[in-house]
Design an enzyme around this catalytic site. Sequence first.
Site, short mmCIF file in Angstrom:
data_model
loop_
_atom_site.label_atom_id
_atom_site.label_comp_id
_atom_site.label_asym_id
_atom_site.label_seq_id
_atom_site.Cartn_x
_atom_site.Cartn_y
_atom_site.Cartn_z
N HIS A 41 0.83 -1.29 -0.12
CA HIS A 41 -0.02 -0.16 -0.08
C HIS A 41 0.99 1.32 0.09
O HIS A 41 0.70 2.17 -0.74
CB HIS A 41 -0.95 -0.18 1.31
CG HIS A 41 -1.74 -1.00 1.18
ND1 HIS A 41 -1.77 -1.99 2.20
CD2 HIS A 41 -3.10 -1.33 0.54
CE1 HIS A 41 -3.00 -2.79 2.15
NE2 HIS A 41 -3.55 -2.38 1.04
N LYS A 154 -1.43 -7.01 -7.98
CA LYS A 154 -1.80 -8.32 -7.50
C LYS A 154 -3.14 -8.76 -7.75
O LYS A 154 -3.31 -9.93 -7.66
CB LYS A 154 -1.47 -8.01 -5.88
CG LYS A 154 -1.91 -8.90 -5.08
CD LYS A 154 -1.05 -9.84 -4.58
CE LYS A 154 -1.67 -10.89 -3.26
NZ LYS A 154 -2.88 -10.59 -3.10
#
Length: 304
Positions: A41, A154
């Site tokens: 993140h 991802k």
Amino acid sequence: MTTTTTPVVAHTREELKAAREALPSRDVAVVMTMGALHDGHAHLIRAARQRHAHVVVTIFLNPLQFGPKEDLSRYPRTFDSDMEICTTAGVDVVFAPTPDVVYPDGDPGVRVAAGPLGEVLEGASRPGHFDGVLTVVGKLLHLTAARSAYFGQKDAQQLLLIRRMVRDVDFPVDIVSVPTVREPDGLAMSSRNMYLTDSDREVALSLSRALRAGAEAARLGPSAVRRAAREVMVEEPLALVDYLVLVHPHTLQSVPEWYRGEALLAVAAKVGTTRLIDNAPLHLGPDGGAIDVFSDVPHARADV
Ligand code: PAF
């Protein structure tokens, strides 16, 4: 010396609007999360920060995208450390609403339908999951009014569906993808890695090993890629494979043996009690290899 400022935290729609209006520029990017932030993140936030005047991070554990038997109740909640990551990464505003703020009338009667692309791979194991994802992403795009939204590669199927939604129903936003961030041993970063025991973690490495083996066979064509990846997974019976597929990155349909060009090698497996996913965008052909996943494999390339 770099100074860091704690982001403004908005819990309500009104607070978010006020925080956005207080920003000196309209050049805002959003990074959407469900909390339990990790380096992946932080990488997304930094990528957004490099290109935009301001970054808004949303932290919202969206009940709509969890099935009745999934991990909503045990999903990690780590707000304090999430705030530390946001502060260090230079986030301007954190929007952390409760479900009644996002869904004031309870479960929304109208949802975004992901359609056939949302019914394969992850969608086959998690019915309705992508309708829930797209519904909340659509809402958060409206509420944050961001110019760009950054998502990780991802979750390749999620990324594809968000791109399709934005194009198909004309959301005025750029979707930017950022390559998967991995631990030094290859494990793709994920909030769900927190569930893994030490021995699960060893087993979990089989996923990235399989992708790497597949990537290394990319110049030989689809069956060589599938065989190489499968051989790795077969050696790790404690990883219960849901799917291991080589598909076209836009249609998610299996690529035929004659196919050369871009493809996605994707895997999902249960390790202990945790369902993990990972993928490698590949270029199939004589000079083939992984695209943007494993830095030491040819064809390293990234959107960011
Ligand atoms: O990828 C996630 O964390 C979630 O699916 C998202 C995009 C924040 C929507 O809830």
